[in-house]
Scaffold this motif. Structure first.
Motif, PDB file in Angstrom:
ATOM      1  N   PRO A  64       0.828  -1.211   0.000  1.00 35.37           N
ATOM      2  CA  PRO A  64       0.000   0.000   0.000  1.00 35.37           C
ATOM      3  C   PRO A  64       0.858   1.256   0.000  1.00 35.37           C
ATOM      4  CG  PRO A  64       0.064  -0.961   2.202  1.00 35.37           C
ATOM      5  CD  PRO A  64       0.770  -1.922   1.300  1.00 35.37           C
ATOM      6  N   GLY A 113       0.329   5.478  -0.392  1.00 35.22           N
ATOM      7  CA  GLY A 113      -0.649   6.564  -0.448  1.00 35.22           C
ATOM      8  C   GLY A 113      -0.276   7.630  -1.469  1.00 35.22           C
ATOM      9  N   PRO A 137      -4.612   6.439   2.619  1.00 33.41           N
ATOM     10  CA  PRO A 137      -4.523   7.787   2.051  1.00 33.41           C
ATOM     11  C   PRO A 137      -4.326   7.790   0.533  1.00 33.41           C
ATOM     12  CG  PRO A 137      -2.447   7.218   3.104  1.00 33.41           C
ATOM     13  CD  PRO A 137      -3.356   6.030   3.255  1.00 33.41           C
ATOM     14  N   GLN A 182      -5.866  -1.330   2.969  1.00 35.33           N
ATOM     15  CA  GLN A 182      -4.987  -0.969   4.089  1.00 35.33           C
ATOM     16  C   GLN A 182      -5.652   0.134   4.896  1.00 35.33           C
ATOM     17  OE1 GLN A 182      -2.789   2.214   4.046  1.00 35.33           O
ATOM     18  NE2 GLN A 182      -2.650   1.825   6.243  1.00 35.33           N
ATOM     19  N   TYR A 193      -5.487   2.896   8.095  1.00 37.11           N
ATOM     20  CA  TYR A 193      -5.023   3.601   9.274  1.00 37.11           C
ATOM     21  C   TYR A 193      -6.281   3.772  10.111  1.00 37.11           C
ATOM     22  CZ  TYR A 193      -0.477   4.664   7.186  1.00 37.11           C
ATOM     23  OH  TYR A 193       0.776   4.576   6.643  1.00 37.11           O
ATOM     24  N   THR A 247      -2.233  -1.031   9.390  1.00 39.42           N
ATOM     25  CA  THR A 247      -0.840  -0.610   9.565  1.00 39.42           C
ATOM     26  C   THR A 247      -0.666   0.001  10.950  1.00 39.42           C
ATOM     27  OG1 THR A 247      -0.606  -0.271   7.204  1.00 39.42           O
ATOM     28  CG2 THR A 247       0.992   0.854   8.627  1.00 39.42           C
ATOM     29  N   LYS A 249       0.201  -4.915   9.754  1.00 43.02           N
ATOM     30  CA  LYS A 249       1.397  -4.531   8.989  1.00 43.02           C
ATOM     31  C   LYS A 249       2.305  -3.623   9.821  1.00 43.02           C
ATOM     32  CE  LYS A 249       2.735  -2.108   4.702  1.00 43.02           C
ATOM     33  NZ  LYS A 249       3.188  -0.771   5.083  1.00 43.02           N
ATOM     34  N   ARG A 288      11.023   4.202   6.330  1.00 41.06           N
ATOM     35  CA  ARG A 288      10.510   5.572   6.382  1.00 41.06           C
ATOM     36  C   ARG A 288      10.157   6.038   7.790  1.00 41.06           C
ATOM     37  NH1 ARG A 288       8.795   7.016   1.314  1.00 41.06           N
ATOM     38  NH2 ARG A 288       7.000   8.280   1.888  1.00 41.06           N
ATOM     39  N   ASP A 304       7.656  -6.930   3.537  1.00 40.77           N
ATOM     40  CA  ASP A 304       8.042  -5.917   2.560  1.00 40.77           C
ATOM     41  C   ASP A 304       9.191  -5.108   3.118  1.00 40.77           C
ATOM     42  OD1 ASP A 304       7.249  -3.566   4.013  1.00 40.77           O
ATOM     43  OD2 ASP A 304       5.248  -3.601   3.145  1.00 40.77           O
ATOM     44  N   SER A 305       9.700  -4.200   2.336  1.00 39.67           N
ATOM     45  CA  SER A 305      10.820  -3.305   2.649  1.00 39.67           C
ATOM     46  C   SER A 305      12.115  -3.793   2.011  1.00 39.67           C
ATOM     47  CB  SER A 305      11.016  -3.117   4.166  1.00 39.67           C
ATOM     48  OG  SER A 305       9.858  -2.545   4.752  1.00 39.67           O
ATOM     49  N   GLY A 306      12.362  -3.302   0.825  1.00 35.94           N
ATOM     50  CA  GLY A 306      13.610  -3.594   0.145  1.00 35.94           C
ATOM     51  C   GLY A 306      13.542  -4.642  -0.952  1.00 35.94           C
ATOM     52  N   ARG A 361      13.334  -5.916  -4.410  1.00 41.31           N
ATOM     53  CA  ARG A 361      13.538  -5.275  -5.705  1.00 41.31           C
ATOM     54  C   ARG A 361      13.626  -6.270  -6.860  1.00 41.31           C
ATOM     55  NH1 ARG A 361      12.005  -2.153  -3.031  1.00 41.31           N
ATOM     56  NH2 ARG A 361      12.735  -0.104  -2.395  1.00 41.31           N
ATOM     57  N   GLY A 394       7.075  -2.278  -2.939  1.00 42.08           N
ATOM     58  CA  GLY A 394       6.595  -0.904  -2.781  1.00 42.08           C
ATOM     59  C   GLY A 394       7.093   0.030  -3.874  1.00 42.08           C
ATOM     60  N   ARG A 395       8.150   0.760  -3.576  1.00 38.14           N
ATOM     61  CA  ARG A 395       8.598   1.832  -4.473  1.00 38.14           C
ATOM     62  C   ARG A 395       8.761   1.440  -5.943  1.00 38.14           C
ATOM     63  NH1 ARG A 395      11.426   2.454   0.312  1.00 38.14           N
ATOM     64  NH2 ARG A 395      11.238   4.458   1.397  1.00 38.14           N
TER      65      ARG A 395
HETATM   66  C1  FNR Z   1       4.424   3.903   1.778  1.00 36.42           C
HETATM   67  N1  FNR Z   1       4.008   2.901   2.654  1.00 36.42           N
HETATM   68  C2  FNR Z   1       2.720   2.946   3.167  1.00 36.42           C
HETATM   69  N2  FNR Z   1       2.280   1.940   3.976  1.00 36.42           N
HETATM   70  C3  FNR Z   1       1.013   1.950   4.454  1.00 36.42           C
HETATM   71  O1  FNR Z   1       0.637   1.017   5.175  1.00 36.42           O
HETATM   72  N3  FNR Z   1       0.161   2.975   4.131  1.00 36.42           N
HETATM   73  C4  FNR Z   1       0.532   4.010   3.335  1.00 36.42           C
HETATM   74  O2  FNR Z   1      -0.263   4.899   3.060  1.00 36.42           O
HETATM   75  C5  FNR Z   1       1.858   4.014   2.849  1.00 36.42           C
HETATM   76  N4  FNR Z   1       2.300   5.048   2.049  1.00 36.42           N
HETATM   77  C6  FNR Z   1       3.556   4.989   1.494  1.00 36.42           C
HETATM   78  C7  FNR Z   1       3.959   5.999   0.628  1.00 36.42           C
HETATM   79  C8  FNR Z   1       5.200   5.913  -0.004  1.00 36.42           C
HETATM   80  C9  FNR Z   1       5.592   6.991  -0.978  1.00 36.42           C
HETATM   81  C10 FNR Z   1       6.051   4.808   0.245  1.00 36.42           C
HETATM   82  C11 FNR Z   1       7.357   4.651  -0.454  1.00 36.42           C
HETATM   83  C12 FNR Z   1       5.657   3.837   1.127  1.00 36.42           C
HETATM   84  C13 FNR Z   1       4.891   1.763   2.987  1.00 36.42           C
HETATM   85  C14 FNR Z   1       4.724   0.628   1.991  1.00 36.42           C
HETATM   86  O3  FNR Z   1       3.492  -0.023   2.155  1.00 36.42           O
HETATM   87  C15 FNR Z   1       5.802  -0.450   2.165  1.00 36.42           C
HETATM   88  O4  FNR Z   1       5.883  -0.837   3.520  1.00 36.42           O
HETATM   89  C16 FNR Z   1       7.179  -0.006   1.686  1.00 36.42           C
HETATM   90  O5  FNR Z   1       7.096   0.842   0.577  1.00 36.42           O
HETATM   91  C17 FNR Z   1       7.994  -1.252   1.341  1.00 36.42           C
HETATM   92  O6  FNR Z   1       9.290  -0.933   1.084  1.00 36.42           O
HETATM   93  P1  FNR Z   1       9.911  -0.751  -0.402  1.00 36.42           P
HETATM   94  O7  FNR Z   1       9.484  -1.924  -1.252  1.00 36.42           O
HETATM   95  O8  FNR Z   1       9.393   0.547  -0.896  1.00 36.42           O
HETATM   96  O9  FNR Z   1      11.359  -0.757  -0.109  1.00 36.42           O
END
Ligand code: FNR
Length: 379
Positions: free
Chosen positions: A89, A91, A120, A140, A142, A168, A250, A277, A305-307, A309, A328-329
């Protein structure tokens, strides 16, 4: 296989095939504000780098001459899935492309992967659902601290065909993000990402004037309600009681929190540090995975998740005990570079890479993966 043919179809590709190159390409097309918002991490970026370094510490150990027909298909939470890869997810996606979540929803449906739609989002959950059609989508949340607003959103998500809820818990407040502070870039303060809240009749009834007339007041209430600091495990019980489908938590990085999620009735956890983040210096999600998988892996679905690629990253996480991963990204960079077709290309590339590599490892299905496929450097 077919995945590789799909990924290779149509030259030139709409964006780079290598997940680690997408960021540089996106940096060239995005303004510094939105680029920093997406690419940036908390503080010095320590955890952002740690997420990648953790994957690099594991090497894959292949086995030869095994005549394999690699197959990514799997099941998750009792449902068949084309691959153990979901879209994390994210936003406010309209900051990188006007079609935002709508383009992502179409690409997800077209490639058969599950999209987790962020609270969001720049479009309302119904608009994203319509773009996703008969694709599989999770919502997802909040968790709003107003129970009536919360119930209204859960009801809307259910009616819009979201099959699972992802709560989350690692964002009771935004992390310290220097890039956004330096750029003065704060899309949510302009109401970007409030589409679902602003279209909610119960939320609107809480306002003295509609958001169209007093945006600042509406944004203030939205922020206060959806990113309050007062959440506790008790409030998860409210969600469990009011959401019949699968419920995932999450943002888990400790085995005891995974157990707490299980005890609160969750069906799964997402091991995640929010893509680096939130806490500068938090441990890498991949390093948190083995203990969580050991604690609850037999009882709950464990996602990471997180990293992530590359296809190899997907397989490393699965070998360490994840049932699936979320990316994600990278898909957001695909969106920035080429809208729906960019997102589709990123997804197809990750899937094809994972399938090819699975076969090269000598494994037949993702369920065959285990620690025997890993060699940890320095450990
Ligand atoms: C996020 N992530 C995120 N997670 C969530 O639960 N709600 C959200 O609204 C958002 N928004 C959000 C915006 C942006 C710009 C980023 C980059 C990330 C976190 C996302 O779900 C996820 O945990 C990470 O992006 C995973 O890491 P990688 O794959 O980006 O490294």
């Amino acid at each position: 296989g077919k995945l590789l043919r799909d990924a290779a179809a149509g030259h030139p590709p709409p964006c780079p095939c290598d997940g680690t190159e997408l960021e540089d390409a996106a940096a060239k097309v995005l303004a510094p504000g939105p680029f920093g918002y997406v690419a940036g991490g908390a503080g010095s970026g320590d955890t952002l780098r740690a997420n990648r370094a953790a994957f690099a510490r594991y090497r894959l150990v292949p086995r030869m001459l095994r005549k394999t027909q690699p197959e990514l298909r799997t099941s998750l939470l009792g449902k068949e899935m084309a691959a153990p890869v979901l879209l994390a997810p994210i936003g406010v996606q309209s900051i990188v492309h006007p079609e935002g979540e709508l383009a992502v929803a179409r690409a997800a449906a077209e490639t058969g992967v599950t999209m987790i739609v962020a609270s969001p989002a720049s479009y309302s959950l119904e608009e994203v659902a319509a773009a996703n059609g008969d694709g599989d989508r999770w919502y997802q949340l909040y968790q709003p601290d107003d129970p009536e607003v919360c119930l209204s959103i859960l009801d809307r998500a259910k009616r819009a065909g979201f099959t699972a809820l992802v709560v989350t818990v690692d964002t009771p407040r935004f992390g310290w993000r220097p890039s956004d502070l330096d750029q003065g870039f704060a899309p949510t303060l302009r109401g970007i990402g409030a589409a679902t809240a602003f279209s909610d009749p119960v939320f609107r009834a809480r306002l003295a004037q509609p958001p169209e007339q007093d945006l600042d007041a509406a944004v203030r209430l939205w922020q206060q309600m959806f990113t309050g600091t007062g959440r506790s495990w008790d409030e998860l019980a409210f969600l469990r009681a009011n959401w019949a489908g699968p419920l995932l938590v999450k943002g888990i990085l400790h085995a005891d929190d995974a157990r707490a999620a299980r005890d609160a009735g969750a069906d799964g956890v997402v091991v995640s540090n929010h893509g680096g983040r939130q806490i500068d210096g938090a441990l890498a999600a991949l390093d948190a995975l083995p203990a969580v998988a050991k604690a609850v892996g037999d009882e709950l679905a464990v996602l990471l998740d997180s990293g992530v690629r590359t296809g190899s990253d997907v397989l490393k996480a699965l070998a360490l005990g994840a049932d699936a991963v979320a990316v994600g990204r990278p898909y957001l960079y695909g969106l920035a570079l080429n809208g729906q077709s960019g997102v589709g290309h990123v997804i197809r590339s990750v899937l094809a890479d994972a399938e090819v590599t699975l076969g090269l490892l000598g494994a037949e299905t993702v369920l065959d993966l285990g620690e025997r496929h890993l060699h940890k450097i320095g450990g």
